[in-house]
Design a protein around this motif. Structure first.
Motif: not given
Length: 350
Positions: A212-215, A315-318, A320-321
């Motif tokens: 859900g994080l924008p690029i 709360d890191t990218v991985f 959240l994934v």
């Protein structure tokens, strides 16, 4: 090698009875030979192209009234040759300029990234960015390559998508089955797509969709990937950077735009002076990466995350994934359990 190559050029000049070429002209011909070869440390063996440039440089020296051919005449001949063979590039550029091709160079979007592709013309190659998107749904862990399904992809591209699948299974599929299906698409692509240089861009788009994080749309990405998350070198790095730079320059440089490339390709950079100056003035940026984690952090501004005994760092990218994948697995199990419940038989009233 440079000396021997220069001797070949000098011999051709004598045999053709051309004007004398000074050191700057010979040096510029060698530089263009490296551009045609695609690597800074190599020179093209397509001597006919260099010979044509030498003839054209000689013509412009005559036209300008010079007795000696200089680097300026070689550059003038090179630019005119590109203009003569540049119809494909100019047509594609027009479609970006008038909005026919959709591409953002600012802002942020979830599941959308700017990839970089190389187009081959008869005289030279040029790069242009292309929009890549990803979507996910409940499923069984399949990553669907839309280009392949449409019969528009080559073997190397198909292999790259399978590598992405392998990376996801090893990184996120050790504790629970992957209960999602993903679609990866080269938007507005109507020809055959081949090569694995979009592997990094595709997996970044997929990680963005799941987390859900924008690029950042101000950046474009090129790079191949292996199943362990190592970024691998690609071809045409100079053309790709120049292509995205030209588009950003047309839309307006804002100081945030740039490209993400494999670290192994840094030694091959032979960029135009205007790009070198823009990088020096921090109007344009070139980021080199060796791991997938490096790239996703640059693109999202969020730490990738390291694996701990309790899962990935919070709360890191991985993280959240992983949370999204667990949620999708729970939903998938709930649907399956509901379907497996014995259904009550309806009795007819007498």
């Amino acid at each position: 090698v440079l000396t021997e190559y220069a001797r070949v050029i000098k011999k051709f000049i004598r045999d053709e009875n051309l004007k004398e070429f000074d050191k700057t002209a010979i040096a510029h011909l060698l530089e263009i030979a490296a551009i045609f070869a695609g690597q800074k440390e190599k020179l093209t063996t397509r001597f006919s192209k260099i010979a044509d440039l030498a003839r054209e440089a000689n013509f412009w020296a005559n036209d300008d009234g010079f007795d000696i051919v200089t680097a300026a005449h070689v550059e003038k001949g090179y630019n005119n040759a590109i203009n003569r063979h540049g119809m494909l590039e100019s047509k594609i550029s027009e479609m970006y300029d008038d909005g026919t091709y959709l591409l953002d160079t600012e802002g942020e979007r979830v599941g959308q990234i700017n990839g970089l592709a190389v187009y081959s013309a008869d005289f030279y190659s040029f790069g242009r960015p292309t929009r890549i998107t990803s979507t996910v749904s409940l499923g069984s862990g399949n990553i669907i390559n839309v280009e392949r399904e449409a019969g528009m992809s080559g073997r190397h591209y198909n292999k790259g998508v399978l590598i992405i699948s392998g990376y996801f299974k090893e990184t996120f599929g050790q504790d629970i089955p992957l209960a999602f299906n993903a679609n990866l698409v080269f938007e507005q692509s109507y020809g055959t797509v081949d090569g694995d240089s979009a592997s990094c861009a595709e997996i970044f788009a997929l990680l963005s969709t799941l987390s859900g994080l924008p690029i950042k749309q101000s950046l474009a990405v090129t790079g191949s990937l292996n199943q362990k998350g190592d970024v691998q070198p690609i071809g045409g790095v100079n053309e790709k950077i120049e292509g995205f730079f030209e588009l950003c320059k047309t839309k307006g440089l804002n100081g945030n735009q740039g490209v993400v490339i494999p670290i192994q390709n840094v030694k091959e950079l032979m960029l135009k002076e205007k790009i070198v100056n823009a990088v020096a003035e921090k109007k344009f940026h070139i980021y080199s990466i060796s791991r997938l984690e490096d790239g996703i952090e640059i693109l999202t501004g969020v730490k990738a995350g390291k694996k701990t005994v309790d899962g990935y760092e919070k709360d890191t990218v991985f993280d959240l994934v992983e949370r999204k994948l667990k949620d999708m697995y729970a939903k998938s199990r709930a649907i399956k359990d509901e379907d497996e419940k014995p259904k009550k038989k309806k009795t007819k009233a007498k």
